[in-house]
Design a protein around this motif. Structure first.
Motif, PDB file in Angstrom:
ATOM      1  N   LEU A  35       0.839  -1.189   0.000  1.00 52.81           N
ATOM      2  CA  LEU A  35       0.000   0.000   0.000  1.00 52.81           C
ATOM      3  C   LEU A  35       0.881   1.249   0.000  1.00 52.81           C
ATOM      4  CD1 LEU A  35      -2.844  -0.859   2.543  1.00 52.81           C
ATOM      5  CD2 LEU A  35      -2.727  -1.294   0.094  1.00 52.81           C
ATOM      6  N   PRO A  36       0.551   2.259  -0.790  1.00 47.42           N
ATOM      7  CA  PRO A  36       1.340   3.503  -0.831  1.00 47.42           C
ATOM      8  C   PRO A  36       1.033   4.361   0.403  1.00 47.42           C
ATOM      9  CG  PRO A  36      -0.536   3.659  -2.308  1.00 47.42           C
ATOM     10  CD  PRO A  36      -0.566   2.274  -1.750  1.00 47.42           C
ATOM     11  N   LEU A  37       1.929   4.365   1.377  1.00 41.94           N
ATOM     12  CA  LEU A  37       1.655   5.000   2.666  1.00 41.94           C
ATOM     13  C   LEU A  37       1.420   6.501   2.542  1.00 41.94           C
ATOM     14  CD1 LEU A  37       4.243   3.136   4.945  1.00 41.94           C
ATOM     15  CD2 LEU A  37       1.790   2.690   4.678  1.00 41.94           C
ATOM     16  N   ALA A  38       2.028   7.150   1.564  1.00 42.08           N
ATOM     17  CA  ALA A  38       1.892   8.600   1.428  1.00 42.08           C
ATOM     18  C   ALA A  38       0.684   9.011   0.606  1.00 42.08           C
ATOM     19  CB  ALA A  38       3.155   9.177   0.811  1.00 42.08           C
ATOM     20  N   ALA A  39       0.011   8.062  -0.032  1.00 40.15           N
ATOM     21  CA  ALA A  39      -1.126   8.396  -0.894  1.00 40.15           C
ATOM     22  C   ALA A  39      -2.375   8.683  -0.069  1.00 40.15           C
ATOM     23  CB  ALA A  39      -1.391   7.250  -1.866  1.00 40.15           C
ATOM     24  N   ARG A  40      -3.175   9.629  -0.528  1.00 39.82           N
ATOM     25  CA  ARG A  40      -4.445   9.897   0.139  1.00 39.82           C
ATOM     26  C   ARG A  40      -5.454   8.796  -0.221  1.00 39.82           C
ATOM     27  NH1 ARG A  40      -4.425  14.505   2.797  1.00 39.82           N
ATOM     28  NH2 ARG A  40      -2.942  16.154   2.184  1.00 39.82           N
ATOM     29  N   VAL A  41      -6.265   8.433   0.771  1.00 39.82           N
ATOM     30  CA  VAL A  41      -7.215   7.336   0.588  1.00 39.82           C
ATOM     31  C   VAL A  41      -8.148   7.604  -0.585  1.00 39.82           C
ATOM     32  CG1 VAL A  41      -9.177   6.166   1.664  1.00 39.82           C
ATOM     33  CG2 VAL A  41      -7.100   6.593   2.986  1.00 39.82           C
ATOM     34  N   GLY A  42      -8.549   8.875  -0.762  1.00 42.48           N
ATOM     35  CA  GLY A  42      -9.473   9.207  -1.839  1.00 42.48           C
ATOM     36  C   GLY A  42      -8.915   8.981  -3.229  1.00 42.48           C
ATOM     37  N   THR A  43      -7.593   8.850  -3.354  1.00 42.93           N
ATOM     38  CA  THR A  43      -6.978   8.632  -4.668  1.00 42.93           C
ATOM     39  C   THR A  43      -6.749   7.150  -4.954  1.00 42.93           C
ATOM     40  OG1 THR A  43      -4.680   8.759  -3.855  1.00 42.93           O
ATOM     41  CG2 THR A  43      -5.790  10.849  -4.407  1.00 42.93           C
ATOM     42  N   LEU A  44      -7.025   6.292  -3.998  1.00 40.94           N
ATOM     43  CA  LEU A  44      -6.736   4.875  -4.174  1.00 40.94           C
ATOM     44  C   LEU A  44      -7.757   4.205  -5.088  1.00 40.94           C
ATOM     45  CD1 LEU A  44      -5.924   3.855  -0.475  1.00 40.94           C
ATOM     46  CD2 LEU A  44      -4.298   4.488  -2.285  1.00 40.94           C
ATOM     47  N   ALA A  45      -7.301   3.223  -5.849  1.00 40.59           N
ATOM     48  CA  ALA A  45      -8.213   2.405  -6.640  1.00 40.59           C
ATOM     49  C   ALA A  45      -9.146   1.642  -5.695  1.00 40.59           C
ATOM     50  CB  ALA A  45      -7.426   1.435  -7.509  1.00 40.59           C
ATOM     51  N   PRO A  46     -10.342   1.282  -6.141  1.00 42.41           N
ATOM     52  CA  PRO A  46     -11.300   0.606  -5.251  1.00 42.41           C
ATOM     53  C   PRO A  46     -10.744  -0.641  -4.583  1.00 42.41           C
ATOM     54  CG  PRO A  46     -12.401   1.317  -7.258  1.00 42.41           C
ATOM     55  CD  PRO A  46     -10.946   1.591  -7.453  1.00 42.41           C
ATOM     56  N   GLY A  47      -9.970  -1.448  -5.308  1.00 42.31           N
ATOM     57  CA  GLY A  47      -9.413  -2.649  -4.721  1.00 42.31           C
ATOM     58  C   GLY A  47      -8.392  -2.353  -3.640  1.00 42.31           C
ATOM     59  N   VAL A  48      -7.576  -1.306  -3.854  1.00 36.15           N
ATOM     60  CA  VAL A  48      -6.564  -0.930  -2.865  1.00 36.15           C
ATOM     61  C   VAL A  48      -7.247  -0.361  -1.623  1.00 36.15           C
ATOM     62  CG1 VAL A  48      -4.541   0.512  -2.429  1.00 36.15           C
ATOM     63  CG2 VAL A  48      -4.898  -0.483  -4.698  1.00 36.15           C
ATOM     64  N   ARG A  49      -8.276   0.420  -1.837  1.00 37.46           N
ATOM     65  CA  ARG A  49      -9.038   0.975  -0.716  1.00 37.46           C
ATOM     66  C   ARG A  49      -9.689  -0.149   0.106  1.00 37.46           C
ATOM     67  NH1 ARG A  49     -12.025   6.202  -0.330  1.00 37.46           N
ATOM     68  NH2 ARG A  49     -13.669   5.956   1.221  1.00 37.46           N
ATOM     69  N   ALA A  50     -10.234  -1.139  -0.590  1.00 40.67           N
ATOM     70  CA  ALA A  50     -10.847  -2.269   0.107  1.00 40.67           C
ATOM     71  C   ALA A  50      -9.807  -3.046   0.901  1.00 40.67           C
ATOM     72  CB  ALA A  50     -11.536  -3.185  -0.900  1.00 40.67           C
ATOM     73  N   ARG A  51      -8.615  -3.150   0.357  1.00 45.13           N
ATOM     74  CA  ARG A  51      -7.533  -3.858   1.067  1.00 45.13           C
ATOM     75  C   ARG A  51      -7.175  -3.107   2.352  1.00 45.13           C
ATOM     76  NH1 ARG A  51      -3.271  -7.097  -1.235  1.00 45.13           N
ATOM     77  NH2 ARG A  51      -2.604  -8.481   0.451  1.00 45.13           N
ATOM     78  N   LEU A  52      -7.096  -1.774   2.270  1.00 39.94           N
ATOM     79  CA  LEU A  52      -6.786  -0.974   3.447  1.00 39.94           C
ATOM     80  C   LEU A  52      -7.891  -1.104   4.495  1.00 39.94           C
ATOM     81  CD1 LEU A  52      -5.145   1.131   5.021  1.00 39.94           C
ATOM     82  CD2 LEU A  52      -6.283   2.916   3.657  1.00 39.94           C
ATOM     83  N   ALA A  53      -9.146  -1.081   4.054  1.00 42.53           N
ATOM     84  CA  ALA A  53     -10.255  -1.201   4.997  1.00 42.53           C
ATOM     85  C   ALA A  53     -10.209  -2.539   5.736  1.00 42.53           C
ATOM     86  CB  ALA A  53     -11.585  -1.044   4.258  1.00 42.53           C
ATOM     87  N   LEU A  54      -9.851  -3.594   5.033  1.00 38.82           N
ATOM     88  CA  LEU A  54      -9.734  -4.900   5.685  1.00 38.82           C
ATOM     89  C   LEU A  54      -8.587  -4.899   6.691  1.00 38.82           C
ATOM     90  CD1 LEU A  54     -10.527  -7.837   6.002  1.00 38.82           C
ATOM     91  CD2 LEU A  54      -9.107  -8.381   4.009  1.00 38.82           C
ATOM     92  N   ILE A  55      -7.484  -4.259   6.352  1.00 42.59           N
ATOM     93  CA  ILE A  55      -6.352  -4.165   7.278  1.00 42.59           C
ATOM     94  C   ILE A  55      -6.758  -3.398   8.534  1.00 42.59           C
ATOM     95  CG2 ILE A  55      -4.071  -3.100   7.592  1.00 42.59           C
ATOM     96  CD1 ILE A  55      -3.536  -3.821   4.621  1.00 42.59           C
ATOM     97  N   MET A  56      -7.587  -2.367   8.372  1.00 40.58           N
ATOM     98  CA  MET A  56      -8.055  -1.611   9.538  1.00 40.58           C
ATOM     99  C   MET A  56      -8.890  -2.492  10.466  1.00 40.58           C
ATOM    100  SD  MET A  56      -6.681   1.328   9.263  1.00 40.58           S
ATOM    101  CE  MET A  56      -7.589   2.274  10.485  1.00 40.58           C
ATOM    102  N   ALA A  57      -9.685  -3.376   9.893  1.00 39.23           N
ATOM    103  CA  ALA A  57     -10.475  -4.291  10.716  1.00 39.23           C
ATOM    104  C   ALA A  57      -9.588  -5.325  11.401  1.00 39.23           C
ATOM    105  CB  ALA A  57     -11.534  -4.983   9.854  1.00 39.23           C
ATOM    106  N   LEU A  58      -8.596  -5.820  10.689  1.00 34.11           N
ATOM    107  CA  LEU A  58      -7.699  -6.826  11.256  1.00 34.11           C
ATOM    108  C   LEU A  58      -6.794  -6.229  12.320  1.00 34.11           C
ATOM    109  CD1 LEU A  58      -6.697  -8.642   7.949  1.00 34.11           C
ATOM    110  CD2 LEU A  58      -7.924  -9.703   9.854  1.00 34.11           C
ATOM    111  N   GLY A  59      -6.333  -4.992  12.104  1.00 33.96           N
ATOM    112  CA  GLY A  59      -5.404  -4.359  13.042  1.00 33.96           C
ATOM    113  C   GLY A  59      -5.997  -4.125  14.410  1.00 33.96           C
ATOM    114  N   LYS A  60      -7.293  -4.123  14.487  1.00 32.77           N
ATOM    115  CA  LYS A  60      -7.985  -3.966  15.770  1.00 32.77           C
ATOM    116  C   LYS A  60      -7.805  -5.196  16.657  1.00 32.77           C
ATOM    117  CE  LYS A  60     -12.545  -2.434  17.396  1.00 32.77           C
ATOM    118  NZ  LYS A  60     -13.936  -2.096  16.988  1.00 32.77           N
ATOM    119  N   ARG A  61      -7.356  -6.303  16.045  1.00 33.66           N
ATOM    120  CA  ARG A  61      -7.202  -7.582  16.747  1.00 33.66           C
ATOM    121  C   ARG A  61      -8.490  -7.962  17.477  1.00 33.66           C
ATOM    122  NH1 ARG A  61      -3.088 -10.920  15.057  1.00 33.66           N
ATOM    123  NH2 ARG A  61      -1.032  -9.961  15.273  1.00 33.66           N
ATOM    124  N   PRO A  62      -9.609  -7.986  16.741  1.00 34.15           N
ATOM    125  CA  PRO A  62     -10.894  -8.237  17.399  1.00 34.15           C
ATOM    126  C   PRO A  62     -11.094  -9.717  17.695  1.00 34.15           C
ATOM    127  CG  PRO A  62     -11.222  -8.026  15.057  1.00 34.15           C
ATOM    128  CD  PRO A  62      -9.759  -7.764  15.298  1.00 34.15           C
TER     129      PRO A  62
END
Length: 293
Positions: free
Chosen positions: A129-156
């Motif tokens: 994932l491009p750490l310096a890129a703004r989320v609004g510029t990400l392709a839909p698949g890359v954005r979905a990947r980041l959203a999944l990482i946010m859910a996983l990082g919570k260690r729920p």
């Protein structure tokens, strides 16, 4: 005399739906749904569009209250008391579009007391994932990947994921499934809605089939595959299925294919009996007892 060994106590289900009904303007999105999700399992919710998968996940996340019935999550009602232990990912991958990827990961640490920063950063790096890129510029698949990482990082303890694989390319999908398997191996319960049933073969151990708001099947995958057969034969031999528990029957020319639930050994005869795969099983229940050509 030595004492009797203590009985093993099984953990409580991570999610229980008991006669859950939700209606929108008179149309039932969920209709008397009942099933349980075992703790530590990977459970797939499958069904046609509009089957009620999203509604069910939103009810489990505490975002809506059923009109009738109850949802129990981690041994209690959905809501504030368990929010810190639940990772919920909506289908549209909601994120702050003006933040960068790095800022989004940092925000996860500020909002979630159990946030695992190194783990989330490792997942982001593995996904390139491009750490310096703004989320609004990400392709839909890359954005979905980041959203999944946010859910996983919570260690729920419980992950509720609405179509997390839909926007991903084949490589990203395979890598995300691996990450979900890792979460389950770490003790999390994973419940995800999906149309990509084939990608979950060998991954999910339970499946709930929803059809027009009702539960058609809620089964342990290995037991269900062992307890069903795909049957092929000539239409003239259909009488051999008399008395059988036929889930689905499809005719094609002079032949037929059927999904049959078996309780004992399969009968001998001219029909060909095969063990179904997960997709065969799901499609058979979704198409139901349709005997049309």
């Amino acid at each position: 005399m030595s004492p009797e060994p203590a009985a093993l106590s099984l953990p409580a289900p991570a999610l229980i739906a008991d006669a859950v009904t939700v209606a929108y303007g008179g149309r039932k999105a969920l209709d008397d749904c009942s099933f349980a999700v075992p703790a530590g399992s990977v459970t797939a919710l499958v069904g046609r569009n509009g089957a009620g998968k999203t509604t069910l996940l939103r009810a489990a996340a505490g975002l809506l209250r059923p009109d009738r019935g109850t949802v129990t999550v981690l041994s209690g009602p959905p809501g504030d008391g368990v929010l810190a232990r639940i990772g919920f990912l909506a289908q549209n991958s909601p994120l702050y579009s003006q933040l960068t990827v790095a800022q989004t990961l940092h925000l996860g640490a500020r909002l979630n007391p159990g946030w695992d920063g190194p783990y989330a950063r490792d997942l982001a790096e593995a996904a390139t994932l491009p750490l310096a890129a703004r989320v609004g510029t990400l392709a839909p698949g890359v954005r979905a990947r980041l959203a999944l990482i946010m859910a996983l990082g919570k260690r729920p303890d419980l992950l509720l994921l609405d179509e997390p694989l839909a926007a991903l390319d084949p490589v990203a999908r395979a890598e995300s499934v691996t990450a979900l398997m890792g979460a389950a191996a770490g003790g999390a319960t994973v419940v995800l809605s999906t149309h990509a049933v084939a990608d979950l073969a060998g991954v999910c151990d339970h499946v709930v089939v929803l059809d027009r708001g009702r539960v058609r099947a809620a089964v342990e995958v290995d037991a269900a595959l062992a307890g069903h057969r795909l049957v092929n034969g000539a239409a003239a031999d259909l009488a051999a299925l008399d008395g059988a528990d036929v889930i689905e029957l499809r005719r094609a020319g002079d032949g037929f294919t059927a999904l049959v639930r078996v309780r004992e050994s399969v009968p001998a005869g001219t029909l060909a009996w095969h063990t179904p795969n997960l997709e065969d099983l799901v499609l058979g229940y979704l198409r139901g007892r349709d005997t049309s050509a």
